[in-house]
Design a protein around this motif. Sequence first.
Motif, PDB file in Angstrom:
ATOM      1  N   PHE A 173       3.352  -0.818   3.957  1.00 15.41           N
ATOM      2  CA  PHE A 173       3.227   0.537   3.419  1.00 15.41           C
ATOM      3  C   PHE A 173       4.617   1.025   3.012  1.00 15.41           C
TER       4      PHE A 173
ATOM      5  N   ASP B 224      -1.472   7.416   0.887  1.00 12.04           N
ATOM      6  CA  ASP B 224      -2.905   7.085   0.846  1.00 12.04           C
ATOM      7  C   ASP B 224      -3.035   5.623   1.252  1.00 12.04           C
ATOM      8  N   THR B 225      -3.273   5.368   2.529  1.00 13.87           N
ATOM      9  CA  THR B 225      -3.193   4.021   3.091  1.00 13.87           C
ATOM     10  C   THR B 225      -4.271   3.066   2.578  1.00 13.87           C
ATOM     11  N   THR B 226      -5.204   3.553   1.757  1.00 17.10           N
ATOM     12  CA  THR B 226      -6.215   2.669   1.174  1.00 17.10           C
ATOM     13  C   THR B 226      -5.884   2.278  -0.259  1.00 17.10           C
TER      14      THR B 226
ATOM     15  N   LYS C 247      -0.401  -5.815   5.757  1.00 21.25           N
ATOM     16  CA  LYS C 247      -0.263  -4.668   4.857  1.00 21.25           C
ATOM     17  C   LYS C 247       1.118  -4.065   5.057  1.00 21.25           C
TER      18      LYS C 247
ATOM     19  N   TYR D 294       0.826  -1.203   0.000  1.00 20.02           N
ATOM     20  CA  TYR D 294       0.000   0.000   0.000  1.00 20.02           C
ATOM     21  C   TYR D 294       0.860   1.253   0.000  1.00 20.02           C
ATOM     22  N   ASP D 295       0.260   2.332  -0.464  1.00 22.23           N
ATOM     23  CA  ASP D 295       0.899   3.638  -0.509  1.00 22.23           C
ATOM     24  C   ASP D 295       0.899   4.239   0.896  1.00 22.23           C
ATOM     25  N   ILE D 296       2.041   4.702   1.357  1.00 24.48           N
ATOM     26  CA  ILE D 296       2.139   5.302   2.686  1.00 24.48           C
ATOM     27  C   ILE D 296       1.385   6.625   2.757  1.00 24.48           C
TER      28      ILE D 296
ATOM     29  N   THR E  17       1.279  -3.391   9.041  1.00 24.06           N
ATOM     30  CA  THR E  17       0.093  -3.618   9.859  1.00 24.06           C
ATOM     31  C   THR E  17      -0.406  -5.036   9.633  1.00 24.06           C
TER      32      THR E  17
ATOM     33  N   ASP F 121       6.055   1.093   7.085  1.00 27.52           N
ATOM     34  CA  ASP F 121       5.153   0.662   8.154  1.00 27.52           C
ATOM     35  C   ASP F 121       4.571  -0.699   7.788  1.00 27.52           C
TER      36      ASP F 121
END
Length: 172
Positions: free
Chosen positions: A171, A43-45, A169, A39-41, A154, A152
Amino acid sequence: MKKIIPILLIAFILFYVSSCEKDDICVDGDTPLLVIGFYDIEDTTAFKRVPSVRIKSIDIDSVLTNESFGDRSNSPDSLQVPLRSNAIATTYQIISSSQDDADTGEETGNIDTLTISYDLGEAFVSRACGFVANYNNISVSVSESAENWIQDITVVEPNVENTNNIHVKIFH
């Protein structure tokens, strides 16, 4: 007597057919894989691909590839990686912008080392399949360095019981 023989023959055939067991064929007997999403740090979605990704298993010293990704390809949105069923941790190097140095042949990409720790569990699938390993209470850590491309991590699903959803996930 001629009428009794066909009746006995039919009774014998019915008894023989009813005593047979169904074939035991294992369809759902695979140990699940850990699904990692990138995922993009900012835009976490939003998913974000990793350029020229390479995944190396430290435990068995091999490059990992499967049907969802190839070696040094641009990563799909998520990757499926196996976890060791004979240990309580698995270690991978995830390399961004992977390539070999032209002179030395050494890896020149940005290397981050992930350690995935877990509790082992077993689940009975069927007589044909037996038991499969499940991984419970997973935790993921990345070795810290000044050049980490992974910013990051998660854990969204702490139990790995199937490969239907993203478990971790990353990031960047």
